[in-house]
Write an enzyme that holds these catalytic residues in place. Structure first.
Site, PDB file in Angstrom:
ATOM      1  N   GLU A 285      -7.320 -44.605 -18.274  1.00  0.00           N
ATOM      2  CA  GLU A 285      -7.236 -43.696 -19.419  1.00  0.00           C
ATOM      3  C   GLU A 285      -6.184 -42.628 -19.108  1.00  0.00           C
ATOM      4  OE1 GLU A 285     -10.395 -41.724 -22.346  1.00  0.00           O
ATOM      5  OE2 GLU A 285     -10.490 -40.842 -20.362  1.00  0.00           O
TER       6      GLU A 285
ATOM      7  N   GLU B 269     -20.607 -39.766 -22.572  1.00  0.00           N
ATOM      8  CA  GLU B 269     -19.499 -40.319 -23.353  1.00  0.00           C
ATOM      9  C   GLU B 269     -18.258 -40.126 -22.499  1.00  0.00           C
ATOM     10  OE1 GLU B 269     -16.472 -40.741 -24.894  1.00  0.00           O
ATOM     11  OE2 GLU B 269     -16.780 -39.201 -26.430  1.00  0.00           O
TER      12      GLU B 269
ATOM     13  N   CYS C 112     -11.030 -39.619 -26.930  1.00  0.00           N
ATOM     14  CA  CYS C 112     -11.747 -40.670 -26.199  1.00  0.00           C
ATOM     15  C   CYS C 112     -11.595 -42.003 -26.903  1.00  0.00           C
ATOM     16  CB  CYS C 112     -13.220 -40.295 -26.064  1.00  0.00           C
ATOM     17  SG  CYS C 112     -13.916 -39.596 -27.561  1.00  0.00           S
TER      18      CYS C 112
ATOM     19  N   LYS D 219     -22.140 -25.584 -21.997  1.00  0.00           N
ATOM     20  CA  LYS D 219     -21.096 -25.190 -21.038  1.00  0.00           C
ATOM     21  C   LYS D 219     -19.791 -25.784 -21.561  1.00  0.00           C
ATOM     22  CE  LYS D 219     -18.704 -26.094 -17.921  1.00  0.00           C
ATOM     23  NZ  LYS D 219     -17.208 -25.980 -18.031  1.00  0.00           N
TER      24      LYS D 219
HETATM   25  P1  NAI Z   1     -13.985 -33.468 -16.732  1.00  0.00           P
HETATM   26  O1  NAI Z   1     -14.842 -34.644 -17.031  1.00  0.00           O
HETATM   27  O2  NAI Z   1     -13.934 -33.020 -15.323  1.00  0.00           O
HETATM   28  O3  NAI Z   1     -14.432 -32.216 -17.653  1.00  0.00           O
HETATM   29  C1  NAI Z   1     -15.279 -32.283 -18.763  1.00  0.00           C
HETATM   30  C2  NAI Z   1     -16.327 -31.182 -18.703  1.00  0.00           C
HETATM   31  O4  NAI Z   1     -17.094 -31.332 -17.520  1.00  0.00           O
HETATM   32  C3  NAI Z   1     -15.780 -29.759 -18.639  1.00  0.00           C
HETATM   33  O5  NAI Z   1     -16.630 -28.883 -19.345  1.00  0.00           O
HETATM   34  C4  NAI Z   1     -15.849 -29.439 -17.160  1.00  0.00           C
HETATM   35  O6  NAI Z   1     -15.918 -28.060 -16.887  1.00  0.00           O
HETATM   36  C5  NAI Z   1     -17.134 -30.123 -16.776  1.00  0.00           C
HETATM   37  N1  NAI Z   1     -17.266 -30.458 -15.355  1.00  0.00           N
HETATM   38  C6  NAI Z   1     -16.282 -30.718 -14.453  1.00  0.00           C
HETATM   39  N2  NAI Z   1     -16.799 -31.000 -13.248  1.00  0.00           N
HETATM   40  C7  NAI Z   1     -18.139 -30.921 -13.370  1.00  0.00           C
HETATM   41  C8  NAI Z   1     -19.235 -31.139 -12.487  1.00  0.00           C
HETATM   42  N3  NAI Z   1     -19.045 -31.473 -11.206  1.00  0.00           N
HETATM   43  N4  NAI Z   1     -20.491 -30.999 -12.964  1.00  0.00           N
HETATM   44  C9  NAI Z   1     -20.713 -30.687 -14.252  1.00  0.00           C
HETATM   45  N5  NAI Z   1     -19.717 -30.466 -15.140  1.00  0.00           N
HETATM   46  C10 NAI Z   1     -18.447 -30.588 -14.712  1.00  0.00           C
HETATM   47  O7  NAI Z   1     -12.545 -33.848 -17.283  1.00  0.00           O
HETATM   48  P2  NAI Z   1     -11.119 -33.110 -17.076  1.00  0.00           P
HETATM   49  O8  NAI Z   1     -10.859 -32.905 -15.634  1.00  0.00           O
HETATM   50  O9  NAI Z   1     -11.049 -31.942 -17.963  1.00  0.00           O
HETATM   51  O10 NAI Z   1     -10.131 -34.238 -17.641  1.00  0.00           O
HETATM   52  C11 NAI Z   1      -9.760 -35.340 -16.820  1.00  0.00           C
HETATM   53  C12 NAI Z   1      -9.715 -36.603 -17.629  1.00  0.00           C
HETATM   54  O11 NAI Z   1     -10.995 -36.898 -18.174  1.00  0.00           O
HETATM   55  C13 NAI Z   1      -8.792 -36.578 -18.835  1.00  0.00           C
HETATM   56  O12 NAI Z   1      -7.454 -36.806 -18.487  1.00  0.00           O
HETATM   57  C14 NAI Z   1      -9.371 -37.718 -19.651  1.00  0.00           C
HETATM   58  O13 NAI Z   1      -8.898 -38.947 -19.172  1.00  0.00           O
HETATM   59  C15 NAI Z   1     -10.853 -37.626 -19.380  1.00  0.00           C
HETATM   60  N6  NAI Z   1     -11.544 -36.905 -20.476  1.00  0.00           N
HETATM   61  C16 NAI Z   1     -12.214 -37.664 -21.414  1.00  0.00           C
HETATM   62  C17 NAI Z   1     -12.789 -37.032 -22.495  1.00  0.00           C
HETATM   63  C18 NAI Z   1     -13.509 -37.805 -23.531  1.00  0.00           C
HETATM   64  O14 NAI Z   1     -13.452 -37.454 -24.693  1.00  0.00           O
HETATM   65  N7  NAI Z   1     -14.252 -38.816 -23.169  1.00  0.00           N
HETATM   66  C19 NAI Z   1     -12.709 -35.589 -22.700  1.00  0.00           C
HETATM   67  C20 NAI Z   1     -12.014 -34.877 -21.633  1.00  0.00           C
HETATM   68  C21 NAI Z   1     -11.454 -35.542 -20.583  1.00  0.00           C
END
Ligand code: NAI
Ligand code: MG
Length: 496
Positions: free
Chosen positions: A400, A266, A300, A191
């Site tokens: 972050e 992660e 990250c 996904k």
């Molecule tokens: P997110 O963690 O909500 O999204 C990441 C993935 O999870 C996407 O594919 C999203 O569609 C999916 N997702 C969202 N809600 C979900 C749920 N309830 N159940 C299952 N999957 C779900 O992160 P978002 O909102 O895109 O970014 C917010 C913050 O997260 C960023 O500003 C950053 O600080 C952090 N982030 C960290 C990353 C890393 O590399 N560790 C990557 C992306 C975001």
């Protein structure tokens, strides 16, 4: 898919998009859409949509998981390991053959610069190549229970694996979960993030052409709430690999707990670069600039905190701010130094931190504002920023930001450096800059992080395990360590 980078970039400049983009889910070996719902896919460099993609939900997820289960039981679990290796190797070749197309699509979809997208595509190919070589080397152990006994372990594939992918490294992170899963004999439902769905779908074509049987790799596109949550909650998923925010990671883990499903999480970081007074200044400045401004800081493992000894602070920050100020911003496809941030939401989030810092009178050594592409006035951009002399509990230190924003903390001793460096909820990576080997080793021992870099940053490859401590996550990806998530040990005891 054979056009060159130059002609593809020209196509985007003339039409706003590229031809050949998939717009449906990939389930059981074919591109399909069950409903009519679709979402826009945005070019962060212009803030304009360039394509539409299917917005799936529970129904699509159920079909994809069912396809993955059938393929697991029917063909993939018992497939010969060298065959899996050959298919993954072929996928690596095809990624390289289509590198130009994948690069332009990844840059357009995520905003990252062409050079960075090129690197990510090469990295994805390398990941498939690495795990291709590992597929037939997944082996168990035997145990000395006595002369009339035989006890041994078998490493079996864990089953159907879900991969919930973020938008900062859409292809590279997909590869780092999917390649080891396939190598181990698992099937996949991916996904991708709703901001960057394209390359996960293009990988479906590549894996199919490489000879992967139908149903082994499936992709459902859609939002986190509509498509991600049903996947995380699915009772027929055996392992979830998730990369993203701590908050979403927690909800994925809670969903997994209901089914006792294994997770690899992660969840990002607030990683400290510890700079001691005796370091090679130019080397440290170069490494840290790269660590926080690459991919517009949306990494990250970015070096988002500078923990620096007071004696070297001014000299260091003079050099770093000169470098930050000289970086050229622009649309990713013009290959500037720094591209846009990925979405309007991400721009809002970073912008909130910048205006709060301004309102509080935080010392700003560079940048500090959002901006736009200097050529077009469009897009979601943030100036490379440095905030100086922050207290340990400052939100700029603790949270972050995920943008090109460096938080500086000044320290007076090695002991204080270690304490300050460890002073957040995160523990993903850390860096140490010093010419003194003893100090480097002492800090390496003290720092609570899954990966430590010495006199460098991102000194990594697919060979090296990666993952976080504390709220940065659970488990390790990459390397042979990364295969463990996708196998389960069966122990067998026999008396004769
Ligand atoms: P997110 O963690 O909500 O999204 C990441 C993935 O999870 C996407 O594919 C999203 O569609 C999916 N997702 C969202 N809600 C979900 C749920 N309830 N159940 C299952 N999957 C779900 O992160 P978002 O909102 O895109 O970014 C917010 C913050 O997260 C960023 O500003 C950053 O600080 C952090 N982030 C960290 C990353 C890393 O590399 N560790 C990557 C992306 C975001
Ligand atoms: Mg996009």
């Amino acid at each position: 898919m054979t056009a060159s980078i130059d002609s593809l970039v020209k196509e985007v400049q003339e039409t706003g998009s590229v031809s050949g983009l998939p717009d449906k889910h990939f389930i059981a070996g074919s591109f399909r859409a069950l409903g009519n719902e679709a979402l826009d896919c945005f070019d962060p460099g212009t803030a304009k949509p360039f394509a539409r993609f299917a917005a799936g939900g529970a129904e699509e997820v159920n079909e994809a998981v069912a396809a993955a289960r059938e393929a697991f039981e029917g063909v993939w679990r018992d497939s010969l390991p060298p065959l899996r290796g050959r298919i993954l190797g072929k996928a690596a070749e095809l990624i390289r053959a289509r590198a130009d197309y994948l690069t332009v699509v990844e840059s357009l979809d995520s905003g990252k610069t062409l050079s960075e997208a090129k690197g990510d595509v090469a990295n994805a190919a390398r990941t498939f190549e690495y795990y291709a070589g590992a597929a037939d080397k997944i082996q168990g152990d035997s145990f000395p229970l006595g002369p009339n006994c035989l006890a041994y372990t078998v490493e079996e594939p864990i089953g159907v694996t879900a991969h919930i992918i973020p938008w900062n490294y859409p292809l590279a992170m997909l590869a780092r979960g999917v390649a080891p899963a396939l190598a181990a004999g698992c099937t996949v439902v991916a996904k991708p993030a709703e901001q960057t769905p394209m390359t996960a779908l293009l990988m479906a074509q590549i894996l199919q052409e490489a000879g992967l049987p139908d149903g082994v790799y499936n992709v459902v596109t859609g939002t986190g709430e509509a498509a991600g949550a049903p996947l995380a909650n699915h009772k027929d998923v055996d392992h979830i690999t998730f990369t993203g925010s701590v908050a979403t990671g927690m909800s994925v883990m809670q969903a997994a707990a209901r089914n006792i499903t294994q997770v690899t999480l992660e969840l990002g970081g607030k990683s400290p670069a510890v700079v001691l007074a005796d370091c090679d200044l130019d080397q440290a400045v170069g490494s840290i600039a790269g660590s926080i401004y690459k991919n517009a800081g949306q990494i990250c493992s970015a070096g988002s905190r500078l923990v620096i000894e007071r004696g070297v602070r001014d000299a260091f920050l003079d050099k770093l701010s000169a470098q930050a100020g000289s970086l050229k911003l622009g649309h990713g496809l013009r290959d500037p130094d720094v591209g846009p941030v990925n979405s309007a939401q991400q721009l809002d989030k970073v912008s909130g931190y910048l205006s709060d810092a301004k309102a509080r009178g935080v010392a700003t050594r560079s940048g500090g504002s959002t901006t736009s592409d200097p050529e077009t006035g469009l897009g979601w951009f943030v100036e490379p920023t440095i905030f100086d002399d922050l207290a340990a509990d400052d939100p700029l230190v603790q949270e972050e930001i995920f943008g090109p924003v460096l938080a500086v903390q000044v320290v007076d001793s090695l002991e204080e450096a270690a304490e300050v460096a460890n002073g957040t909820d995160y523990g993903l990576v850390a860096g140490v800059f010093t010419r003194d080997t003893k100090k480097a080793r002492w800090l390496t021992n003290k720092l609570d992080a899954g990966q430590i870099y010495i006199n460098s940053w991102f000194t990594v490859g697919i060979e090296v395990p990666f993952g976080g401590n504390k709220k940065s996550g659970i488990g390790r990806e990459k390397g042979l360590e990364g295969l463990r998530a996708y196998t389960k040990v069966k122990a067998v005891g026999e008396r004769f």
